[in-house]
Design a protein around this motif. Structure first.
Motif, PDB file in Angstrom:
ATOM      1  N   GLU A 125       0.802  -1.222   0.000  1.00  0.00           N
ATOM      2  CA  GLU A 125       0.000   0.000   0.000  1.00  0.00           C
ATOM      3  C   GLU A 125       0.838   1.277   0.000  1.00  0.00           C
ATOM      4  O   GLU A 125       0.418   2.304  -0.519  1.00  0.00           O
ATOM      5  CB  GLU A 125      -0.943   0.019   1.211  1.00  0.00           C
ATOM      6  N   GLY A 126       2.033   1.226   0.591  1.00  0.00           N
ATOM      7  CA  GLY A 126       2.845   2.435   0.704  1.00  0.00           C
ATOM      8  C   GLY A 126       3.986   2.457  -0.290  1.00  0.00           C
ATOM      9  O   GLY A 126       4.819   1.546  -0.319  1.00  0.00           O
ATOM     10  N   HIS A 127       4.041   3.508  -1.116  1.00  0.00           N
ATOM     11  CA  HIS A 127       5.126   3.630  -2.089  1.00  0.00           C
ATOM     12  C   HIS A 127       6.211   4.520  -1.498  1.00  0.00           C
ATOM     13  O   HIS A 127       6.011   5.721  -1.306  1.00  0.00           O
ATOM     14  CB  HIS A 127       4.598   4.214  -3.398  1.00  0.00           C
ATOM     15  N   HIS A 128       7.352   3.927  -1.188  1.00  0.00           N
ATOM     16  CA  HIS A 128       8.478   4.624  -0.564  1.00  0.00           C
ATOM     17  C   HIS A 128       9.645   4.691  -1.551  1.00  0.00           C
ATOM     18  O   HIS A 128       9.614   4.067  -2.611  1.00  0.00           O
ATOM     19  CB  HIS A 128       8.888   3.909   0.732  1.00  0.00           C
ATOM     20  N   THR A 129      10.670   5.429  -1.165  1.00  0.00           N
ATOM     21  CA  THR A 129      11.812   5.602  -2.068  1.00  0.00           C
ATOM     22  C   THR A 129      12.521   4.283  -2.362  1.00  0.00           C
ATOM     23  O   THR A 129      13.171   4.158  -3.396  1.00  0.00           O
ATOM     24  CB  THR A 129      12.816   6.611  -1.491  1.00  0.00           C
ATOM     25  N   ASP A 130      12.405   3.307  -1.458  1.00  0.00           N
ATOM     26  CA  ASP A 130      13.043   2.011  -1.692  1.00  0.00           C
ATOM     27  C   ASP A 130      12.064   0.958  -2.220  1.00  0.00           C
ATOM     28  O   ASP A 130      12.359  -0.226  -2.219  1.00  0.00           O
ATOM     29  CB  ASP A 130      13.736   1.516  -0.417  1.00  0.00           C
ATOM     30  N   GLY A 131      10.887   1.389  -2.647  1.00  0.00           N
ATOM     31  CA  GLY A 131       9.920   0.454  -3.222  1.00  0.00           C
ATOM     32  C   GLY A 131       8.612   0.441  -2.459  1.00  0.00           C
ATOM     33  O   GLY A 131       8.323   1.315  -1.641  1.00  0.00           O
ATOM     34  N   TRP A 132       7.814  -0.572  -2.745  1.00  0.00           N
ATOM     35  CA  TRP A 132       6.500  -0.705  -2.123  1.00  0.00           C
ATOM     36  C   TRP A 132       6.620  -1.358  -0.761  1.00  0.00           C
ATOM     37  O   TRP A 132       7.326  -2.350  -0.604  1.00  0.00           O
ATOM     38  CB  TRP A 132       5.579  -1.529  -3.014  1.00  0.00           C
ATOM     39  N   HIS A 133       5.921  -0.789   0.214  1.00  0.00           N
ATOM     40  CA  HIS A 133       5.898  -1.333   1.576  1.00  0.00           C
ATOM     41  C   HIS A 133       4.484  -1.813   1.904  1.00  0.00           C
ATOM     42  O   HIS A 133       3.498  -1.172   1.526  1.00  0.00           O
ATOM     43  CB  HIS A 133       6.251  -0.253   2.606  1.00  0.00           C
ATOM     44  N   ASP A 134       4.413  -2.909   2.642  1.00  0.00           N
ATOM     45  CA  ASP A 134       3.153  -3.269   3.279  1.00  0.00           C
ATOM     46  C   ASP A 134       2.905  -2.270   4.399  1.00  0.00           C
ATOM     47  O   ASP A 134       3.852  -1.712   4.974  1.00  0.00           O
ATOM     48  CB  ASP A 134       3.225  -4.676   3.868  1.00  0.00           C
ATOM     49  N   THR A 135       1.645  -2.015   4.722  1.00  0.00           N
ATOM     50  CA  THR A 135       1.335  -1.094   5.813  1.00  0.00           C
ATOM     51  C   THR A 135       0.464  -1.775   6.858  1.00  0.00           C
ATOM     52  O   THR A 135      -0.368  -2.630   6.532  1.00  0.00           O
ATOM     53  CB  THR A 135       0.621   0.177   5.312  1.00  0.00           C
ATOM     54  N   HIS A 136       0.696  -1.375   8.092  1.00  0.00           N
ATOM     55  CA  HIS A 136      -0.176  -1.791   9.192  1.00  0.00           C
ATOM     56  C   HIS A 136      -1.266  -0.747   9.353  1.00  0.00           C
ATOM     57  O   HIS A 136      -0.987   0.458   9.285  1.00  0.00           O
ATOM     58  CB  HIS A 136       0.593  -1.865  10.518  1.00  0.00           C
ATOM     59  N   ARG A 137      -2.470  -1.204   9.568  1.00  0.00           N
ATOM     60  CA  ARG A 137      -3.577  -0.304   9.882  1.00  0.00           C
ATOM     61  C   ARG A 137      -3.942  -0.500  11.348  1.00  0.00           C
ATOM     62  O   ARG A 137      -4.151  -1.613  11.806  1.00  0.00           O
ATOM     63  CB  ARG A 137      -4.792  -0.585   9.011  1.00  0.00           C
ATOM     64  N   HIS A 138      -3.997   0.621  12.058  1.00  0.00           N
ATOM     65  CA  HIS A 138      -4.473   0.663  13.439  1.00  0.00           C
ATOM     66  C   HIS A 138      -5.709   1.549  13.460  1.00  0.00           C
ATOM     67  O   HIS A 138      -5.831   2.463  12.644  1.00  0.00           O
ATOM     68  CB  HIS A 138      -3.420   1.296  14.358  1.00  0.00           C
TER      69      HIS A 138
END
Length: 196
Positions: free
Chosen positions: A169-182
């Motif tokens: 879900e998260g597009h960061h400078t080092d690629g796509w990250h999974d995200t935790h939802r709280h």
């Protein structure tokens, strides 16, 4: 098209009032001011904040960012606060994706390097959560990269249980990250910030 469900909070009910200052646990959350530009630039120049928020800001962009917040309040689409104490600006916290009719918002925050290790994010999150539920919001969400355990700890200590993982879900400078939802609901038991 008319809805069959009444709004959780009537549209127009926030903008009738000035954006408030929120006090809690030794912190003051106050609306951003033009003189806060150096703090905003410092925040978005910090490598840790850049890593998770994926942006930098020029002086002019910081000015534009600051002056956008009153417009968001008037549009009832978001609200941003400087996290402060007597030393000055310590960070930022905001309601993003604010939807009054549904009673939902997403919270975002960062803390400047000189204020880290003092539970500033958790204390500010607790204060903003209390205010948000006091005005009638129903659900507050907080999302962060699964590679950011510090943000996960802040959320949990402030009473935001993890609800799941969104893959890529998260597009960061080092690629796509999974995200935790709280998330917290207004009906959840009240939680005092627990720094340990």
């Amino acid at each position: 098209m008319p809805t069959l469900v009444p709004p959780v909070r009537s549209p127009g009910s926030l903008r009738r009032h000035r954006q408030p200052t929120i006090d809690g646990d030794g912190l003051r959350l106050r609306p951003w001011q033009p003189g806060d530009r150096p703090a905003v630039r410092a925040g978005y120049a910090d490598p840790a904040i850049q890593r998770w928020h994926c942006r930098t800001m020029t002086d002019e962009e910081a000015h534009t960012w600051l002056v956008s917040w009153p417009h968001r309040w008037q549009a009832e689409s978001g609200a941003g606060w400087a996290i402060t104490d007597p030393r000055g600006v310590l960070g930022q916290i905001s309601l993003r994706r604010l939807d009054l009719a549904s009673g939902i918002a997403e919270i975002s925050y960062w803390v400047l390097p000189h204020a880290r290790g003092q539970h500033v994010a958790g204390r500010a999150l607790t204060a903003l959560t209390t205010w948000s539920f006091d005005i009638g919001l129903h659900r507050l969400e907080l999302n962060h990269s699964t590679a950011n355990p510090a943000s996960c700890a802040v959320a949990r200590r402030a009473g935001y249980p993890a609800e799941g993982t969104a893959r890529g879900e998260g597009h960061h400078t080092d690629g796509w990250h999974d995200t935790h939802r709280h998330a917290r609901l207004r009906t959840d038991p009240q939680v005092e910030h627990r720094p340990t």
